[in-house]
Write a protein that holds these residues in place. Structure first.
Motif, PDB file in Angstrom:
ATOM      1  N   MET A  62       0.867  -1.188   0.000  1.00 36.49           N
ATOM      2  CA  MET A  62       0.000   0.000   0.000  1.00 36.49           C
ATOM      3  C   MET A  62       0.901   1.235   0.000  1.00 36.49           C
ATOM      4  N   THR A  63       1.320   1.653  -1.133  1.00 33.75           N
ATOM      5  CA  THR A  63       2.297   2.716  -1.264  1.00 33.75           C
ATOM      6  C   THR A  63       1.760   4.025  -0.707  1.00 33.75           C
ATOM      7  N   GLY A  64       2.606   4.649   0.148  1.00 34.62           N
ATOM      8  CA  GLY A  64       2.307   5.985   0.616  1.00 34.62           C
ATOM      9  C   GLY A  64       1.183   6.082   1.622  1.00 34.62           C
ATOM     10  N   ARG A  65       0.739   4.983   2.244  1.00 36.37           N
ATOM     11  CA  ARG A  65      -0.362   5.058   3.193  1.00 36.37           C
ATOM     12  C   ARG A  65       0.079   4.533   4.553  1.00 36.37           C
ATOM     13  N   VAL A  66      -0.218   5.312   5.592  1.00 38.43           N
ATOM     14  CA  VAL A  66       0.117   4.891   6.945  1.00 38.43           C
ATOM     15  C   VAL A  66      -0.861   3.804   7.376  1.00 38.43           C
ATOM     16  N   VAL A  67      -0.331   2.736   7.938  1.00 39.66           N
ATOM     17  CA  VAL A  67      -1.147   1.639   8.419  1.00 39.66           C
ATOM     18  C   VAL A  67      -1.112   1.643   9.933  1.00 39.66           C
ATOM     19  N   ALA A  68      -2.262   1.784  10.562  1.00 37.35           N
ATOM     20  CA  ALA A  68      -2.317   1.833  12.025  1.00 37.35           C
ATOM     21  C   ALA A  68      -1.732   0.561  12.605  1.00 37.35           C
ATOM     22  N   GLY A  69      -0.856   0.742  13.585  1.00 34.37           N
ATOM     23  CA  GLY A  69      -0.293  -0.398  14.281  1.00 34.37           C
ATOM     24  C   GLY A  69       0.862  -1.063  13.567  1.00 34.37           C
ATOM     25  N   GLY A  70       1.286  -0.538  12.414  1.00 33.91           N
ATOM     26  CA  GLY A  70       2.406  -1.155  11.715  1.00 33.91           C
ATOM     27  C   GLY A  70       3.121  -0.159  10.852  1.00 33.91           C
ATOM     28  N   ALA A  71       4.271  -0.556  10.328  1.00 35.88           N
ATOM     29  CA  ALA A  71       5.070   0.372   9.540  1.00 35.88           C
ATOM     30  C   ALA A  71       4.470   0.615   8.169  1.00 35.88           C
ATOM     31  N   GLY A  72       3.772  -0.382   7.629  1.00 34.89           N
ATOM     32  CA  GLY A  72       3.205  -0.214   6.298  1.00 34.89           C
ATOM     33  C   GLY A  72       4.276  -0.281   5.233  1.00 34.89           C
ATOM     34  N   GLU A  73       3.865  -0.095   4.007  1.00 32.37           N
ATOM     35  CA  GLU A  73       4.772  -0.127   2.864  1.00 32.37           C
ATOM     36  C   GLU A  73       4.788   1.257   2.247  1.00 32.37           C
ATOM     37  N   HIS A  74       5.677   2.112   2.755  1.00 36.19           N
ATOM     38  CA  HIS A  74       5.757   3.493   2.287  1.00 36.19           C
ATOM     39  C   HIS A  74       6.987   3.609   1.391  1.00 36.19           C
ATOM     40  N   VAL A  75       6.778   3.836   0.125  1.00 32.94           N
ATOM     41  CA  VAL A  75       7.918   4.049  -0.761  1.00 32.94           C
ATOM     42  C   VAL A  75       7.805   5.428  -1.388  1.00 32.94           C
ATOM     43  N   VAL A  76       8.944   5.986  -1.723  1.00 31.11           N
ATOM     44  CA  VAL A  76       8.979   7.311  -2.333  1.00 31.11           C
ATOM     45  C   VAL A  76       8.462   7.220  -3.758  1.00 31.11           C
ATOM     46  N   ASP A  77       7.438   8.016  -4.062  1.00 32.33           N
ATOM     47  CA  ASP A  77       6.850   8.016  -5.403  1.00 32.33           C
ATOM     48  C   ASP A  77       7.588   8.915  -6.373  1.00 32.33           C
ATOM     49  N   GLY A  78       8.241   9.949  -5.864  1.00 32.48           N
ATOM     50  CA  GLY A  78       8.945  10.868  -6.751  1.00 32.48           C
ATOM     51  C   GLY A  78       9.626  11.979  -5.987  1.00 32.48           C
ATOM     52  N   VAL A  79      10.586  12.619  -6.659  1.00 33.73           N
ATOM     53  CA  VAL A  79      11.349  13.728  -6.092  1.00 33.73           C
ATOM     54  C   VAL A  79      11.323  14.875  -7.094  1.00 33.73           C
ATOM     55  N   ASP A  80      10.982  16.061  -6.631  1.00 33.65           N
ATOM     56  CA  ASP A  80      10.910  17.236  -7.499  1.00 33.65           C
ATOM     57  C   ASP A  80      11.773  18.361  -6.931  1.00 33.65           C
ATOM     58  N   SER A  81      12.134  19.304  -7.783  1.00 33.08           N
ATOM     59  CA  SER A  81      12.936  20.443  -7.339  1.00 33.08           C
ATOM     60  C   SER A  81      12.370  21.736  -7.906  1.00 33.08           C
ATOM     61  N   ALA A  82      12.685  22.825  -7.233  1.00 33.61           N
ATOM     62  CA  ALA A  82      12.319  24.163  -7.691  1.00 33.61           C
ATOM     63  C   ALA A  82      13.354  25.130  -7.146  1.00 33.61           C
ATOM     64  N   VAL A  83      13.502  26.270  -7.824  1.00 28.65           N
ATOM     65  CA  VAL A  83      14.522  27.249  -7.449  1.00 28.65           C
ATOM     66  C   VAL A  83      13.864  28.613  -7.254  1.00 28.65           C
ATOM     67  N   TYR A  84      14.207  29.270  -6.149  1.00 31.09           N
ATOM     68  CA  TYR A  84      13.685  30.586  -5.832  1.00 31.09           C
ATOM     69  C   TYR A  84      14.847  31.517  -5.518  1.00 31.09           C
ATOM     70  N   THR A  85      14.842  32.701  -6.115  1.00 30.20           N
ATOM     71  CA  THR A  85      15.867  33.699  -5.838  1.00 30.20           C
ATOM     72  C   THR A  85      15.209  34.952  -5.284  1.00 30.20           C
ATOM     73  N   VAL A  86      15.661  35.365  -4.103  1.00 32.29           N
ATOM     74  CA  VAL A  86      15.063  36.491  -3.389  1.00 32.29           C
ATOM     75  C   VAL A  86      16.109  37.600  -3.249  1.00 32.29           C
ATOM     76  N   PRO A  87      15.820  38.815  -3.725  1.00 31.81           N
ATOM     77  CA  PRO A  87      16.766  39.924  -3.550  1.00 31.81           C
ATOM     78  C   PRO A  87      16.958  40.249  -2.079  1.00 31.81           C
ATOM     79  N   THR A  88      18.135  40.732  -1.726  1.00 32.22           N
ATOM     80  CA  THR A  88      18.367  41.217  -0.373  1.00 32.22           C
ATOM     81  C   THR A  88      17.617  42.530  -0.160  1.00 32.22           C
ATOM     82  N   ASP A  89      17.444  42.916   1.090  1.00 31.99           N
ATOM     83  CA  ASP A  89      16.770  44.183   1.373  1.00 31.99           C
ATOM     84  C   ASP A  89      17.739  45.362   1.390  1.00 31.99           C
ATOM     85  N   ALA A  90      19.028  45.079   1.187  1.00 28.40           N
ATOM     86  CA  ALA A  90      20.079  46.095   1.068  1.00 28.40           C
ATOM     87  C   ALA A  90      21.328  45.363   0.578  1.00 28.40           C
ATOM     88  N   PRO A  91      22.282  46.073  -0.015  1.00 28.37           N
ATOM     89  CA  PRO A  91      23.529  45.411  -0.425  1.00 28.37           C
ATOM     90  C   PRO A  91      24.202  44.756   0.782  1.00 28.37           C
TER      91      PRO A  91
END
Length: 377
Positions: A1-30
């Protein structure tokens, strides 16, 4: 049961995917320190998907870090057990062998590792600090900024904001301007900082490796006159023997380690007797998995560890180690983390309390509306 918590046990949780994103924020002063100037800061975000649960992690690094995550790490992590974070961390370290681990590759691993820990805690519906196990209720912070580009008025305003408004009892400014070429201005700014914060607040300085050994030792006399107790990277941490020599010759604590990308580097730093307190950056050293090991290394030598920058990435891990000194409440990163994420912490009275609201994982969620204008990739 991918990605679902099973009460009372560890369950079968596997990573379905990995994504990335990039953010650039200017400083408020040099902004600048001893050896570098900048007018913006880039955050590389990683999300790990496991069924209906998504974990987030990040690092402050070049945008190219996202390409490394996409090209070298995503496939390695996808399909692995989501609860077995150290297994995934080891697989990522092996995957970047030919790319070169120190630097951007370690930062890429760090972002994914943090996201995996966040995902695991969310799957178990626990704040991460509870998953790791608390060693303390509060995580002390120190205000950090005081850039060499600031004039006296701006430095004073920032320092008073930390001490008088937030109640933070320890602060740090940058010195060593332009590779140590302006010693008199360094001295003047340290004196002004002491005037701003009064006699009872701890004063730290960071030279970012801008001095040579004799210059650092000479400057230590002035720093001592103004009650400075923390001298960060007085010389380059690339030269551990020189750093150790300076440590032996100055009265204040010498600290370094923010550019440690691997566990063996921290071991060499400790073996050289180069620092009084080890610094490590969870967003550079391979993530929470490796940061906790660095803390254990320091503990084995009777030393404390301090988390470098990225306070919200550190807070839960920091709360789980017995030998924590504090976290860096770094001006740039606090601005960015408050801007991009909901769930940011407040340093009331000089400490954070991770997990106080019971929110799972790191307690952060990306605010897509506020983040959208800053996304660059």
């Amino acid at each position: 049961m991918t990605g679902r918590v099973v009460a009372g046990g560890a369950g079968e949780h596997v990573v379905d995917g990995v994504d990335s994103a990039v953010y650039t924020v200017p400083t408020d002063a040099p902004e600048a320190d001893a050896t570098l100037g900048w007018d913006s800061t880039t955050l590389v975000l990683t999300t790990v998907r496991c069924g209906r649960v998504t974990g987030l992690g990040y690092t402050y690094a070049p945008a190219a870090t996202a390409l490394l995550i996409d090209d070298l790490l995503a496939d390695v992590v996808t399909g692995t057990p989501a609860l077995d974070v150290p297994r995934a961390n080891e697989a990522m370290h092996r995957a970047v062998r030919n790319a070169g681990l120190p630097g951007v590759a370690a930062q890429a691993i760090a972002a994914v590792d943090i996201a995996l820990w966040d995902c695991k805690a969310r799957l178990l519906d626990l704040p991460l600090v509870h998953l790791l196990g608390r060693a303390r209720d509060e995580v002390p912070v120190y205000g950090s900024g005081g850039f060499t580009t600031y004039d006296a008025e701006r430095q004073d305003r920032q320092l008073r904001g930390w001490t008088e408004e937030a109640g933070i009892p320890r602060v740090k400014i940058k010195i060593g301007e332009s590779w140590g070429r302006y010693e008199e201005r360094d001295r003047k700014r340290v004196a002004e900082a002491r005037t701003s914060i009064g006699d009872t607040t701890a004063l730290y300085v960071d030279a970012n490796g801008g001095y040579d050994a004799k210059q650092a030792i000479r400057m230590a006399g002035t720093l001592a006159e103004h009650g400075v107790t923390w001298f960060e990277e007085p010389v380059s941490a690339d030269h551990l023997a020189t750093l150790a020599t300076v440590r032996d010759r100055v009265p204040m604590e010498v600290t370094a380690g923010e550019y440690g990308y691997t566990l063996p580097y921290f071991a060499r730093m400790l073996a050289a007797g180069a620092v009084d307190c080890l610094q490590a950056d969870v967003t550079r050293c391979g993530g929470i998995t490796v940061w906790l090991r660095a803390a254990a290394l320091a503990h084995s030598q009777g030393l404390e560890i301090s988390g470098h920058c990225a306070p919200h990435a550190h807070a839960h891990a920091a709360g789980s180690v017995p030998n924590l000194r504090h976290l860096e409440w770094f001006h740039d990163h606090v601005r960015i983390e408050r801007l991009l994420f909901d769930g940011a912490l407040a340093p009331d009275g000089g400490s954070l309390v991770p997990g106080h609201d019971g929110a799972p994982g790191l307690g952060l969620t990306l605010n897509s509306e506020r983040a959208r204008p800053y996304r660059v990739a």
